[in-house]
Design a protein around this motif. Sequence first.
Motif, mmCIF file in Angstrom:
data_model
loop_
_atom_site.group_PDB
_atom_site.id
_atom_site.type_symbol
_atom_site.label_atom_id
_atom_site.label_comp_id
_atom_site.label_asym_id
_atom_site.label_seq_id
_atom_site.Cartn_x
_atom_site.Cartn_y
_atom_site.Cartn_z
ATOM 1 N N ASP A 70 0.856 -1.186 0.000
ATOM 2 C CA ASP A 70 0.000 0.000 0.000
ATOM 3 C C ASP A 70 0.888 1.230 0.000
ATOM 4 O OD1 ASP A 70 0.388 1.118 2.796
ATOM 5 O OD2 ASP A 70 -0.461 -0.818 3.346
ATOM 6 N N GLY A 71 0.282 2.392 -0.260
ATOM 7 C CA GLY A 71 1.059 3.608 -0.431
ATOM 8 C C GLY A 71 1.831 4.030 0.797
ATOM 9 N N LEU A 72 1.221 3.925 1.968
ATOM 10 C CA LEU A 72 1.880 4.356 3.198
ATOM 11 C C LEU A 72 3.069 3.466 3.527
ATOM 12 C CD1 LEU A 72 -1.286 5.202 5.336
ATOM 13 C CD2 LEU A 72 0.243 6.800 4.161
ATOM 14 N N GLU A 73 2.892 2.159 3.353
ATOM 15 C CA GLU A 73 3.998 1.232 3.590
ATOM 16 C C GLU A 73 5.146 1.516 2.628
ATOM 17 O OE1 GLU A 73 4.977 -3.595 3.444
ATOM 18 O OE2 GLU A 73 3.035 -2.814 2.739
ATOM 19 N N ALA A 74 4.799 1.836 1.381
ATOM 20 C CA ALA A 74 5.822 2.125 0.376
ATOM 21 C C ALA A 74 6.681 3.318 0.776
ATOM 22 C CB ALA A 74 5.158 2.382 -0.968
ATOM 23 N N LEU A 75 6.025 4.384 1.227
ATOM 24 C CA LEU A 75 6.773 5.574 1.632
ATOM 25 C C LEU A 75 7.672 5.299 2.827
ATOM 26 C CD1 LEU A 75 4.240 8.520 1.201
ATOM 27 C CD2 LEU A 75 6.283 8.026 -0.142
#
Length: 240
Positions: A32-37
């Motif tokens: 997901d986007g938050l994990e990626a960042l």
Amino acid sequence: MKLLMIEDNKSVSEMMSMFFKKENWEVHYAYDGLEALEKFKESPQSWDMITLDLNLPGMDGIQVNNEIRSISTTVPIIILTARDSESDQVLGLEMGADDYVVKPFSPITLIARIKALHRRAGLGGSAEKEEETESSFDVVTEHFKLNTKTREAYLLNKPIEDLTPKEFDLLKTLSQKPRQVFSRDQLLQLVWHYEFYGDERTVDAHIKKLRQKIEKVGPQVIQTVWGVGYKFDDSEANAR
């Protein structure tokens, strides 16, 4: 190569993991986007490549792309998207991504795209900076110079900063032959180095961002030749 694959579909990640393993690449996955960042921010300078799905939970892929680009302007980004709308793909390119691949895709095609972009980004060589003498520049015109080893470009002796890999390659291709007009199709072939199943607006999106960065240091040297394409001309750059 150290690669971050941002993909919410685990079956896609599992499929690609077999191909990545054959290449002996170090690959990390975020779903997901938050994990990626969070993963990217742990060590921003260590990543050699990012593949980014646009349709992500937690944070949209475009937002993730923007956050990554606010931290690093040089890490190559390939967008993966199943969206039918080409406007999403062009928007991603305008926001600083370097390439896109539309789902469903062939794993071999994605591997080839990654290799081509990695090679063009110059990430496989030494990062040592050479002394900036005129002889160290590969392109030198009256008001412009460019060094492919250090990936630096100067207009009126001012650095054109924050160029993404594809923006640099476009600038290099155009400036190597001043005043020669290149069609969009020619630029797709020369800069992307493979048959590109996309829209010529891809070139327009990169040219738009490149022009914005050039205009921060001097007059515009990338000119539109209506109905044909683009050319580089710095002959009147000192007239500003």
